[in-house]
Design an enzyme around this catalytic site. Structure first.
Site, short mmCIF file in Angstrom:
data_model
loop_
_atom_site.label_atom_id
_atom_site.label_comp_id
_atom_site.label_asym_id
_atom_site.label_seq_id
_atom_site.Cartn_x
_atom_site.Cartn_y
_atom_site.Cartn_z
N SER A 50 0.86 -1.19 0.00
CA SER A 50 0.00 0.00 0.00
C SER A 50 0.90 1.24 0.00
O SER A 50 2.06 1.16 0.43
CB SER A 50 -0.86 0.03 1.26
OG SER A 50 -1.52 1.27 1.40
N TYR B 192 -2.06 0.27 10.78
CA TYR B 192 -2.22 -0.19 9.39
C TYR B 192 -0.95 0.16 8.60
O TYR B 192 -0.41 -0.68 7.88
CB TYR B 192 -3.46 0.43 8.75
CG TYR B 192 -3.63 0.01 7.29
CD1 TYR B 192 -3.92 -1.31 6.97
CD2 TYR B 192 -3.47 0.93 6.26
CE1 TYR B 192 -4.04 -1.70 5.63
CE2 TYR B 192 -3.59 0.55 4.93
CZ TYR B 192 -3.88 -0.77 4.63
OH TYR B 192 -3.99 -1.17 3.31
P1 NDP Z 1 -11.61 -5.69 0.17
O1 NDP Z 1 -12.13 -5.53 1.55
O2 NDP Z 1 -12.54 -5.47 -0.96
O3 NDP Z 1 -10.95 -7.15 0.01
C1 NDP Z 1 -10.18 -7.71 1.03
C2 NDP Z 1 -10.04 -9.21 0.78
O4 NDP Z 1 -9.22 -9.75 1.81
C3 NDP Z 1 -11.37 -9.93 0.81
O5 NDP Z 1 -11.42 -10.85 -0.24
C4 NDP Z 1 -11.34 -10.65 2.16
O6 NDP Z 1 -12.04 -11.89 2.03
C5 NDP Z 1 -9.85 -10.92 2.33
N1 NDP Z 1 -9.48 -11.13 3.72
C6 NDP Z 1 -9.53 -10.25 4.75
N2 NDP Z 1 -9.15 -10.87 5.89
C7 NDP Z 1 -8.84 -12.15 5.56
C8 NDP Z 1 -8.40 -13.28 6.29
N3 NDP Z 1 -8.18 -13.22 7.61
N4 NDP Z 1 -8.17 -14.44 5.64
C9 NDP Z 1 -8.37 -14.51 4.31
N5 NDP Z 1 -8.81 -13.49 3.55
C10 NDP Z 1 -9.05 -12.34 4.19
O7 NDP Z 1 -10.35 -4.72 0.08
P2 NDP Z 1 -9.26 -4.49 -1.07
O8 NDP Z 1 -9.54 -5.31 -2.25
O9 NDP Z 1 -9.13 -3.04 -1.24
O10 NDP Z 1 -7.95 -4.99 -0.31
C11 NDP Z 1 -7.07 -5.94 -0.85
C12 NDP Z 1 -5.65 -5.61 -0.42
O11 NDP Z 1 -5.29 -4.35 -0.98
C13 NDP Z 1 -5.45 -5.47 1.09
O12 NDP Z 1 -4.23 -6.07 1.43
C14 NDP Z 1 -5.40 -3.97 1.31
O13 NDP Z 1 -4.66 -3.62 2.45
C15 NDP Z 1 -4.71 -3.55 0.03
N6 NDP Z 1 -4.87 -2.14 -0.34
C16 NDP Z 1 -6.11 -1.60 -0.53
C17 NDP Z 1 -6.24 -0.28 -0.89
C18 NDP Z 1 -7.56 0.39 -1.05
O14 NDP Z 1 -7.59 1.65 -1.04
N7 NDP Z 1 -8.66 -0.34 -1.21
C19 NDP Z 1 -5.05 0.54 -1.13
C20 NDP Z 1 -3.82 -0.12 -0.88
C21 NDP Z 1 -3.74 -1.42 -0.53
P3 NDP Z 1 -12.97 -12.56 3.15
O15 NDP Z 1 -13.56 -11.44 3.96
O16 NDP Z 1 -13.97 -13.33 2.34
O17 NDP Z 1 -12.04 -13.44 3.90
C1 8X3 Z 2 -5.12 1.68 1.63
C2 8X3 Z 2 -4.78 3.07 1.23
O1 8X3 Z 2 -4.41 5.44 2.05
O2 8X3 Z 2 -6.30 4.21 2.99
O3 8X3 Z 2 -3.98 0.91 1.81
O4 8X3 Z 2 -4.07 3.68 3.65
S1 8X3 Z 2 -4.90 4.12 2.56
#
Ligand code: NDP
Ligand code: 8X3
Length: 250
Positions: A136, A149
């Site tokens: 991220s 985070y």
């Molecule tokens: P979502 O919440 O849409 O997706 C998160 C995914 O992670 C879901 O499929 C969820 O599945 C899974 N997950 C969460 N906890 C667990 C667990 N304990 N075991 C297995 N699976 C898990 O968020 P994003 O798609 O945005 O996030 C994906 C990644 O991208 C994360 O690592 C996030 O930190 C990162 N990210 C996101 C950003 C954003 O702005 N959205 C920016 C930068 C990075 P389920 O609940 O079914 O287990």
């Molecule tokens: C998710 C992006 O800016 O909310 O990783 O931390 S931010």
């Protein structure tokens, strides 16, 4: 020969978008997440749309025994996308909820390690593979109220660099992909299901969408074998730094 990608957190957001684009690129898929019913729906859709095989695995990446047992019989995928992750809450650390800290660290750091450990062993034995860690911008910079985070994603960045050093001699590539604000379920999860509050995060500017990140993942994993993409930081045009977003007011 057909390639296989294993994606953690494939039930939503960036993981789901990676599944979509990798299926379109002809990859067989192993999709994992906790919400099995969602994975089954996604499997049906992807299998109908593309000539690929899709396997699903219900998996909580925080559970090291479950991770070890789930992967024991799996062959090493060509690509592992460590995407499962989350943020919980947004407050000063001195007012933070320690249970939320545990969940973030257990998922984003320890979960990524458990999965990588299990898969790296198999990739090393085969002499090839590619691990893509979804970090991220919060792993490159810090912002107020992001504390734990941000720390967890800085750990992902450090692990990505360490893995690359330790795996390059074993034929395994490692890439870090670091997005800024992407509208997924991320903020809904962060705010405990408060959809209205989550929507406000993306008000007044053009945020990234999950497909923007999946596009970079597919690009990184389809480079020639001798090329390793180390690191990609992808931001919305309106977000020049982690805590800075230029919003249009109406
Ligand atoms: P979502 O919440 O849409 O997706 C998160 C995914 O992670 C879901 O499929 C969820 O599945 C899974 N997950 C969460 N906890 C667990 C667990 N304990 N075991 C297995 N699976 C898990 O968020 P994003 O798609 O945005 O996030 C994906 C990644 O991208 C994360 O690592 C996030 O930190 C990162 N990210 C996101 C950003 C954003 O702005 N959205 C920016 C930068 C990075 P389920 O609940 O079914 O287990
Ligand atoms: C998710 C992006 O800016 O909310 O990783 O931390 S931010």
């Amino acid at each position: 020969m057909k390639k296989t990608a294993l994606i953690t957190g494939a039930s939503s957001g960036i993981g789901l978008a990676c599944a979509d684009l990798l299926a379109a690129a002809g990859y067989d898929l192993i999709l994992t997440a906790r919400r099995q019913e969602r994975l089954e729906e996604i499997k049906l859709g992807l299998s109908a749309a593309h000539s690929v095989s899709v396997q699903t695995l219900q998996l909580d990446v925080r559970d090291k025994v479950q991770v070890r047992e789930a992967f024991e019989k799996l062959e090493a995928p060509d690509v592992l996308i460590n995407n499962a992750g989350l943020a919980l809450g947004l407050s000063h650390f001195y007012a933070g909820d320690t249970n939320q800290w545990d969940t973030m660290i257990d998922t984003n750091v320890k979960g990524l390690l458990y999965v990588s450990r299990a898969m790296a062993e198999k990739m090393i034995a085969r002499g090839s593979g590619h691990i893509v860690n979804i970090g991220s911008i919060a792993g490159k910079e810090v912002y107020e109220n992001g504390n734990v985070y941000c720390a967890s994603k800085h750990a992902v960045d450090a692990l990505t660099r360490g893995m690359r050093i330790e795996l390059a001699g074993k034929g395994v590539k490692v890439t870090g992909i670091h997005p800024g604000a992407v509208e997924t379920e991320f903020s809904i999860v962060r705010f405990g299901g408060d959809v209205e509050r989550a929507k406000k995060v993306y008000d007044g500017f053009e945020n990234l969408v999950a497909a923007d990140i999946a596009d970079a993942v597919v690009w990184a994993v389809t480079r020639p074998e001798h090329v390793n993409i180390n690191d990609i930081v992808i931001m919305p045009k309106a977000q020049p730094a982690a805590g800075v977003i230029h919003r249009k007011t109406t």
